[in-house]
Scaffold this motif. Structure first.
Motif, mmCIF file in Angstrom:
data_model
loop_
_atom_site.group_PDB
_atom_site.id
_atom_site.type_symbol
_atom_site.label_atom_id
_atom_site.label_comp_id
_atom_site.label_asym_id
_atom_site.label_seq_id
_atom_site.Cartn_x
_atom_site.Cartn_y
_atom_site.Cartn_z
ATOM 1 N N THR A 191 0.889 -1.219 -0.002
ATOM 2 C CA THR A 191 -0.010 -0.129 0.053
ATOM 3 C C THR A 191 1.094 1.121 -0.090
ATOM 4 O OG1 THR A 191 -0.108 0.128 2.315
ATOM 5 C CG2 THR A 191 -1.729 -1.041 1.169
ATOM 6 N N GLY A 192 2.164 1.092 0.253
ATOM 7 C CA GLY A 192 3.079 2.035 0.282
ATOM 8 C C GLY A 192 3.165 2.840 1.660
ATOM 9 N N LYS A 193 2.321 2.177 2.747
ATOM 10 C CA LYS A 193 2.653 2.946 3.978
ATOM 11 C C LYS A 193 3.873 2.639 4.818
ATOM 12 C CE LYS A 193 -0.001 0.815 7.063
ATOM 13 N NZ LYS A 193 -1.273 0.191 7.894
ATOM 14 N N TYR A 194 4.575 1.652 4.508
ATOM 15 C CA TYR A 194 5.860 1.415 4.773
ATOM 16 C C TYR A 194 7.104 1.822 3.987
ATOM 17 C CZ TYR A 194 2.891 -1.725 7.636
ATOM 18 O OH TYR A 194 1.631 -2.016 8.553
ATOM 19 N N ARG A 195 7.471 2.974 4.227
ATOM 20 C CA ARG A 195 8.599 3.291 3.176
ATOM 21 C C ARG A 195 9.876 3.456 3.807
ATOM 22 N NH1 ARG A 195 5.689 5.151 -1.430
ATOM 23 N NH2 ARG A 195 7.853 5.213 -2.537
ATOM 24 N N THR A 196 9.896 3.590 5.302
ATOM 25 C CA THR A 196 11.335 3.823 6.034
ATOM 26 C C THR A 196 11.013 2.695 7.262
ATOM 27 O OG1 THR A 196 10.257 5.405 7.735
ATOM 28 C CG2 THR A 196 11.104 6.393 5.780
ATOM 29 N N GLN A 197 12.224 2.398 7.863
ATOM 30 C CA GLN A 197 12.135 1.561 9.007
ATOM 31 C C GLN A 197 11.224 2.157 10.163
ATOM 32 O OE1 GLN A 197 13.703 -1.598 8.752
ATOM 33 N NE2 GLN A 197 12.492 -1.857 10.669
ATOM 34 N N ASP A 214 8.641 3.618 9.690
ATOM 35 C CA ASP A 214 7.250 3.313 9.595
ATOM 36 C C ASP A 214 6.923 1.689 10.092
ATOM 37 O OD1 ASP A 214 6.918 5.533 8.296
ATOM 38 O OD2 ASP A 214 7.407 4.958 6.357
ATOM 39 N N VAL A 215 7.899 0.770 9.835
ATOM 40 C CA VAL A 215 7.769 -0.603 10.222
ATOM 41 C C VAL A 215 7.630 -0.748 11.686
ATOM 42 C CG1 VAL A 215 8.712 -2.817 9.924
ATOM 43 C CG2 VAL A 215 8.851 -1.248 7.965
ATOM 44 N N ASP A 216 8.655 -0.086 12.473
ATOM 45 C CA ASP A 216 8.631 -0.306 13.837
ATOM 46 C C ASP A 216 7.538 0.040 14.736
ATOM 47 O OD1 ASP A 216 11.358 -1.158 13.398
ATOM 48 O OD2 ASP A 216 12.079 1.040 13.938
ATOM 49 N N GLY A 217 6.985 -1.131 15.455
ATOM 50 C CA GLY A 217 5.751 -0.846 16.135
ATOM 51 C C GLY A 217 4.376 -1.001 15.547
ATOM 52 N N ALA A 218 4.519 -1.378 14.176
ATOM 53 C CA ALA A 218 3.294 -1.578 13.343
ATOM 54 C C ALA A 218 2.800 -3.085 13.778
ATOM 55 C CB ALA A 218 3.459 -1.721 12.072
ATOM 56 N N ALA A 219 1.359 -3.226 13.866
ATOM 57 C CA ALA A 219 0.552 -4.359 14.129
ATOM 58 C C ALA A 219 1.335 -5.539 13.395
ATOM 59 C CB ALA A 219 -0.734 -4.190 13.984
ATOM 60 N N ARG A 220 1.838 -5.310 12.002
ATOM 61 C CA ARG A 220 2.407 -6.601 11.270
ATOM 62 C C ARG A 220 3.892 -6.447 11.181
ATOM 63 N NH1 ARG A 220 -2.736 -7.297 6.847
ATOM 64 N NH2 ARG A 220 -4.224 -7.038 8.387
ATOM 65 N N SER A 221 4.585 -5.720 11.971
ATOM 66 C CA SER A 221 6.020 -5.490 11.782
ATOM 67 C C SER A 221 6.813 -6.745 11.552
ATOM 68 C CB SER A 221 6.577 -4.951 12.970
ATOM 69 O OG SER A 221 6.374 -5.199 14.134
ATOM 70 N N GLY A 223 10.082 -8.676 6.265
ATOM 71 C CA GLY A 223 10.314 -9.698 5.420
ATOM 72 C C GLY A 223 10.400 -9.026 4.027
ATOM 73 N N TYR A 224 9.375 -8.110 3.831
ATOM 74 C CA TYR A 224 9.527 -7.549 2.473
ATOM 75 C C TYR A 224 10.388 -6.193 2.367
ATOM 76 C CZ TYR A 224 5.424 -10.348 2.701
ATOM 77 O OH TYR A 224 4.276 -10.962 2.861
ATOM 78 N N PHE A 225 11.002 -5.527 3.484
ATOM 79 C CA PHE A 225 11.380 -4.287 3.549
ATOM 80 C C PHE A 225 12.847 -4.483 3.242
ATOM 81 C CE2 PHE A 225 13.228 -0.501 5.563
ATOM 82 C CZ PHE A 225 11.932 0.540 5.079
#
Length: 316
Positions: free
Chosen positions: A216-222, A224-231, A236-238
């Protein structure tokens, strides 16, 4: 609308994932998502008896329970094609015949319905002879509790064995295959599973078609990933290659005046054997981008660009 395999199920070419119901979407929010989905023409909903047992405080079946409450409150059972799965609920682990029968009854009660339209074996259970498992599924079909059967997360060898056993015993044959497949996870589906889908006329419903939100483009930096429900999943995709796919999606999305998620789902929907990608919406506002993918036809050039950049991704 798109037909699933050799069945008479003609469905909306977007399969609404129910994994958020009872997890990141409470009952009122889930109802709003479901209401908006059917108003937009959607009629195909996917869940599992195990959603979301892995979340602290849950016990499994939460998604089915919310769906059942919505179906009862809205009176929409005849308006939707309902898919659920068996083998991973903590109280109904595996695919032994008696377990399948009990799990199906529990799902029917939670869903507040007398039949399941599409019932998947969620994961293989090598501890049980496959013929016994398929006999139990066949009994559910013959009893009218299940209309059609599907396969999820099975190896190519076991899928072939499944169809051979059905042929030899005149068991109800599966109509659907639910694999992990997206722009950042193209294998093993394309090389080993899609040929079987073609051979056995299995309609494909890819799960994680948006790579747990990564596409969706919501994870563009680390950050953005840190702390996400599906981090844990998104990590694995980052990668450099994964982000390059998102960048290409973004270029096409801007040109088309669409959301990145819309383009990603349109690519998946246009792949051979795919009937309806599975995508979930945590809130009502996320639905528009998903629904828009149904009418977006990417050009050959756009498909080629996405094919080329995604071929470099090595996540699995």
């Amino acid at each position: 609308m798109t037909r699933i395999g050799h069945s008479d199920l003609d469905v909306f070419p977007l399969n609404l994932g129910g994994n958020t119901f009872g997890w990141t979407s409470d009952q009122d929010t889930s109802f709003a998502v479901l209401d908006a989905f059917v108003v937009a023409g959607g009629d195909f909903i996917d869940t599992s008896d195990s959603y979301m047992a892995s979340i602290p405080g849950n016990s499994g079946g939460e998604s089915e329970t919310v769906l059942g409450q919505w179906l009862a409150a809205r009176g929409r059972r005849d308006d939707v094609v309902l898919a659920t799965k068996v083998s991973r609920h903590p109280d109904f682990l595996g695919l032994a015949p008696d377990n399948i029968a009990r799990a199906a009854e529990a799902s029917l009660q939670r869903l507040q319905t007398d039949h399941i339209d599409l019932y998947y074996a969620h994961y293989d259970d090598p501890s049980v002879p496959l013929e016994e498992t398929l006999g139990a599924f066949d009994s559910l079909v013959r009893d009218g509790k299940v209309r059609y059967l599907g396969i999820s997360n099975y190896s190519p060898e076991r899928i072939s064995e499944w169809l051979s056993i059905c042929e030899a015993n005149n068991f109800a044959k599966p109509i659907a295959l639910q694999p992990h497949y997206s722009l950042v996870v193209r294998e093993p589906f394309e090389s080993t599973l899609r040929p079987l889908a073609e051979k056995f006329d299995l309609g494909v419903m890819p799960y994680w078609a948006l790579a747990s939100g990564f596409l969706t483009g919501k994870y563009r930096t680390q950050a953005d990933v840190d702390g996400a429900a599906r981090s844990r999943i998104v990590d694995g995709y980052f990668t450099t290659e994964g982000l390059a796919v998102v960048d290409e999606l973004a270029i096409i999305a801007v040109t088309r005046g669409m959301e990145i998620a819309t383009v990603a789902l349109a690519w998946t929907r246009q792949q051979s054997t795919v009937v309806a990608p599975i995508a979930s919406a945590r809130v009502h506002g996320q639905l528009d981008a998903l629904i828009a993918s149904v009418d977006l036809e990417l050009s050959d050039a756009e498909l080629h660009r996405l094919d080329t950049v995604s071929a470099l991704v090595t996540t699995n």
